[in-house]
Design a protein around this motif. Structure first.
Motif, PDB file in Angstrom:
ATOM      1  N   ASP A 174       0.826  -1.206   0.000  1.00  9.95           N
ATOM      2  CA  ASP A 174       0.000   0.000   0.000  1.00  9.95           C
ATOM      3  C   ASP A 174       0.863   1.260   0.000  1.00  9.95           C
ATOM      4  O   ASP A 174       1.765   1.415   0.837  1.00  9.95           O
ATOM      5  CB  ASP A 174      -0.913   0.018   1.228  1.00  9.95           C
ATOM      6  N   SER A 175       0.609   2.152  -0.936  1.00 10.08           N
ATOM      7  CA  SER A 175       1.330   3.423  -1.110  1.00 10.08           C
ATOM      8  C   SER A 175       2.792   3.225  -1.488  1.00 10.08           C
ATOM      9  O   SER A 175       3.557   4.187  -1.500  1.00 10.08           O
ATOM     10  CB  SER A 175       1.235   4.302   0.153  1.00 10.08           C
ATOM     11  N   THR A 176       3.175   2.002  -1.822  1.00 12.47           N
ATOM     12  CA  THR A 176       4.539   1.731  -2.288  1.00 12.47           C
ATOM     13  C   THR A 176       4.477   1.115  -3.676  1.00 12.47           C
ATOM     14  O   THR A 176       4.768   1.774  -4.666  1.00 12.47           O
ATOM     15  CB  THR A 176       5.297   0.819  -1.307  1.00 12.47           C
ATOM     16  N   LEU A 177       4.054  -0.139  -3.767  1.00  7.28           N
ATOM     17  CA  LEU A 177       3.836  -0.721  -5.095  1.00  7.28           C
ATOM     18  C   LEU A 177       2.598  -0.123  -5.745  1.00  7.28           C
ATOM     19  O   LEU A 177       2.560   0.104  -6.958  1.00  7.28           O
ATOM     20  CB  LEU A 177       3.687  -2.243  -5.000  1.00  7.28           C
ATOM     21  N   ILE A 178       1.582   0.128  -4.928  1.00  2.00           N
ATOM     22  CA  ILE A 178       0.342   0.709  -5.454  1.00  2.00           C
ATOM     23  C   ILE A 178       0.124   2.087  -4.834  1.00  2.00           C
ATOM     24  O   ILE A 178       0.692   2.410  -3.790  1.00  2.00           O
ATOM     25  CB  ILE A 178      -0.882  -0.192  -5.192  1.00  2.00           C
ATOM     26  N   SER A 179      -0.725   2.891  -5.480  1.00  5.95           N
ATOM     27  CA  SER A 179      -0.957   4.261  -5.021  1.00  5.95           C
ATOM     28  C   SER A 179      -1.944   4.338  -3.868  1.00  5.95           C
ATOM     29  O   SER A 179      -2.006   5.361  -3.181  1.00  5.95           O
ATOM     30  CB  SER A 179      -1.485   5.118  -6.189  1.00  5.95           C
ATOM     31  N   GLN A 180      -2.715   3.277  -3.651  1.00  5.78           N
ATOM     32  CA  GLN A 180      -3.806   3.319  -2.697  1.00  5.78           C
ATOM     33  C   GLN A 180      -3.443   2.672  -1.352  1.00  5.78           C
ATOM     34  O   GLN A 180      -2.486   1.910  -1.259  1.00  5.78           O
ATOM     35  CB  GLN A 180      -5.040   2.590  -3.263  1.00  5.78           C
ATOM     36  N   GLU A 181      -4.248   3.000  -0.323  1.00  8.73           N
ATOM     37  CA  GLU A 181      -4.294   2.265   0.932  1.00  8.73           C
ATOM     38  C   GLU A 181      -5.568   1.429   0.871  1.00  8.73           C
ATOM     39  O   GLU A 181      -6.678   1.963   0.876  1.00  8.73           O
ATOM     40  CB  GLU A 181      -4.331   3.222   2.131  1.00  8.73           C
ATOM     41  N   VAL A 182      -5.409   0.111   0.794  1.00 10.59           N
ATOM     42  CA  VAL A 182      -6.533  -0.755   0.463  1.00 10.59           C
ATOM     43  C   VAL A 182      -7.667  -0.650   1.472  1.00 10.59           C
ATOM     44  O   VAL A 182      -8.842  -0.566   1.092  1.00 10.59           O
ATOM     45  CB  VAL A 182      -6.058  -2.223   0.332  1.00 10.59           C
ATOM     46  N   ILE A 183      -7.353  -0.632   2.758  1.00  5.35           N
ATOM     47  CA  ILE A 183      -8.434  -0.596   3.746  1.00  5.35           C
ATOM     48  C   ILE A 183      -9.235   0.697   3.633  1.00  5.35           C
ATOM     49  O   ILE A 183     -10.447   0.715   3.858  1.00  5.35           O
ATOM     50  CB  ILE A 183      -7.899  -0.803   5.178  1.00  5.35           C
ATOM     51  N   ASP A 184      -8.586   1.788   3.239  1.00  5.35           N
ATOM     52  CA  ASP A 184      -9.313   3.046   3.031  1.00  5.35           C
ATOM     53  C   ASP A 184     -10.233   2.952   1.818  1.00  5.35           C
ATOM     54  O   ASP A 184     -11.337   3.529   1.803  1.00  5.35           O
ATOM     55  CB  ASP A 184      -8.330   4.202   2.838  1.00  5.35           C
ATOM     56  N   GLU A 185      -9.775   2.236   0.783  1.00 10.63           N
ATOM     57  CA  GLU A 185     -10.610   2.051  -0.404  1.00 10.63           C
ATOM     58  C   GLU A 185     -11.855   1.222  -0.073  1.00 10.63           C
ATOM     59  O   GLU A 185     -12.955   1.527  -0.541  1.00 10.63           O
ATOM     60  CB  GLU A 185      -9.808   1.365  -1.513  1.00 10.63           C
ATOM     61  N   ILE A 186     -11.673   0.178   0.730  1.00 15.29           N
ATOM     62  CA  ILE A 186     -12.833  -0.636   1.140  1.00 15.29           C
ATOM     63  C   ILE A 186     -13.774   0.216   1.979  1.00 15.29           C
ATOM     64  O   ILE A 186     -14.997   0.181   1.801  1.00 15.29           O
ATOM     65  CB  ILE A 186     -12.375  -1.873   1.935  1.00 15.29           C
ATOM     66  N   ALA A 187     -13.205   0.983   2.913  1.00 17.77           N
ATOM     67  CA  ALA A 187     -14.020   1.831   3.788  1.00 17.77           C
ATOM     68  C   ALA A 187     -14.858   2.810   2.983  1.00 17.77           C
ATOM     69  O   ALA A 187     -16.025   3.067   3.306  1.00 17.77           O
ATOM     70  CB  ALA A 187     -13.116   2.580   4.762  1.00 17.77           C
ATOM     71  N   ALA A 188     -14.269   3.367   1.911  1.00 16.02           N
ATOM     72  CA  ALA A 188     -15.015   4.292   1.065  1.00 16.02           C
ATOM     73  C   ALA A 188     -16.163   3.577   0.354  1.00 16.02           C
ATOM     74  O   ALA A 188     -17.255   4.133   0.207  1.00 16.02           O
ATOM     75  CB  ALA A 188     -14.078   4.932   0.049  1.00 16.02           C
ATOM     76  N   LEU A 189     -15.918   2.337  -0.072  1.00 20.07           N
ATOM     77  CA  LEU A 189     -16.958   1.576  -0.780  1.00 20.07           C
ATOM     78  C   LEU A 189     -18.155   1.268   0.112  1.00 20.07           C
ATOM     79  O   LEU A 189     -19.297   1.275  -0.346  1.00 20.07           O
ATOM     80  CB  LEU A 189     -16.377   0.270  -1.323  1.00 20.07           C
ATOM     81  N   VAL A 190     -17.877   0.967   1.394  1.00 22.08           N
ATOM     82  CA  VAL A 190     -18.981   0.559   2.289  1.00 22.08           C
ATOM     83  C   VAL A 190     -19.383   1.678   3.245  1.00 22.08           C
ATOM     84  O   VAL A 190     -20.097   1.454   4.224  1.00 22.08           O
ATOM     85  CB  VAL A 190     -18.605  -0.719   3.071  1.00 22.08           C
TER      86      VAL A 190
END
Length: 385
Positions: A174-190
């Motif tokens: 998270d924020s290294t290989l990819i631009s996102q923080e995954v748990i924040d992305e899930i939190a936004a979805l739900v």
């Protein structure tokens, strides 16, 4: 007075990166990202010159005090690249810090084969009898002042064969290989982002340790459809230069790994996409009917110490010396694994992490990690053909 060459010494290499995405020069460097913000100097029109170039005719609008004192932006004066004046100033800075170091013992190599170089490598001897250490150089006030004045980042390493011939690259996700923080992305979805953010803030303030905060955040995901991973995948973007860096490292025979405090489904997907050899992440439990997440974690938690243990274990299994390991991350939980590696790189990391990491890199592309291994731009192009 004896020179540094008169006593046993080790060699140090400093890789200088011109911060081309944030130049104070009016003309950006050719390697600057087109997505970056540049503060160009305004062009004076002929009409304005006829009437004088003063910014205002109202005395009330003139500043009453001079600008806040600070280092002059010397790249504004000498150019949006590593100029000879910049290198000369760096030599002077080094000789002022290291007793007995002569500028004649300092060598320079431009790594991007350009007259308007963005990356340069400076090698010099460091007497073993000197009180100046590699860590002193990394934290020295004079080096920090030089970096600010010339818009440069300097990375110091021992100049040994193990710097040039690394064999294992380990990445945070998270924020290294990819631009996102995954748990924040899930939190936004739900629609639970504020609740997740509150726990994250408590952890950053030292009120919760990583494992406790992770379990509390995961508990809020209870009832989330297990299909959330497939929903997320189109939203996940690799950071710039990541595919090219991994491809180049694999061409060189590296073993590669991702160690993530995130979650197994996405970490394994990223690892497969990039062709990484090892993947370790946290496992969220799915309900017996497979429809939803329970909010619980099972198995080992990939926290800071676990990341360090995985680096040690992978290196041992592959028969790789720790001096031949490079670890790249952005968070405090990446510092222990950086600390055992031959090279630990904080890539666009939080400020406190940048202060503690062995090396920091804030250039737009992660491909720049190759420069830290002494690989020139021309050589990089060969690796990526």
């Amino acid at each position: 007075m004896p020179s540094s060459l008169d006593v046993p010494s080790e060699h140090v290499v400093a890789t200088l990166f011109y911060r081309s995405d944030t130049p104070s020069h009016a003309v950006p460097h050719a390697d600057a990202s087109p997505r970056s913000r540049h503060d160009f100097l305004p062009h004076a029109s002929l009409d304005s010159l006829k009437h004088g170039a003063a910014p205002t005719e109202k005395i009330s609008e003139y500043p009453l005090e001079p600008p806040t004192p600070g280092p002059s932006p010397l790249d504004h004066l000498y150019g949006s690249y590593i100029s000879q004046s910049c290198l000369t100033d760096f030599f002077v800075t080094l000789t002022n810090i290291i007793p007995g170091l002569l500028d004649t013992s300092i060598t320079t190599r431009r790594l991007d084969n350009s007259a308007l170089s963005r990356v340069a490598e400076i090698s010099f001897p460091l007497p073993r009898t000197s009180s100046i250490t590699l860590e002193t150089l990394r934290r020295h006030d004079a080096i920090s002042r030089f970096e600010r004045e010339w818009n440069i980042e300097a990375v110091f390493q021992p100049d040994t064969i193990y710097r040039r011939y690394k064999r294992l690259a380990v990445f945070d996700m998270d924020s290294t290989l990819i631009s996102q923080e995954v748990i924040d992305e899930i939190a936004a979805l739900v629609h639970i982002k504020p609740a997740i953010a509150a726990i994250t803030a408590a952890a950053m303030n030292g009120e919760l340790d990583f494992e406790t905060s992770l379990r509390q955040r995961c508990a809020l995901l209870r009832g989330t459809p297990s299909s959330v991973w497939e929903t997320l995948k189109p939203r996940i973007t690799l950071n710039e230069g990541v595919p090219e860096l991994v491809a180049a490292l694999k061409r060189l025979g590296f073993k590669t790994a991702v160690l993530s405090g995130g979650f197994t489904p996405l970490a394994e997907w990223i690892a497969e996409r990039l062709g990484l050899d090892y993947v370790f992440a946290n496992h969220l439990v799915v309900s017996p009917d497979g429809a939803t997440l329970t909010g619980e974690l099972e198995g080992e938690i990939v926290h800071a110490e676990r990341k360090r243990e995985h680096v040690l274990r992978i290196a041992q299994m592959e028969g790789i010396r720790l001096e031949q390991v490079v670890c790249v991350g952005d968070g405090a939980n990446d510092l222990p694994m950086m600390g055992v590696a031959g090279l630990g790189v904080a890539f666009h990391a939080k400020p406190t992490v940048q202060m503690q990491a062995p090396a920091r890199l804030n250039s737009r592309s992660m491909l720049d990690v190759l420069y830290l291994l002494g690989i020139t731009r021309e050589e990089q192009e060969v690796l990526l053909r």
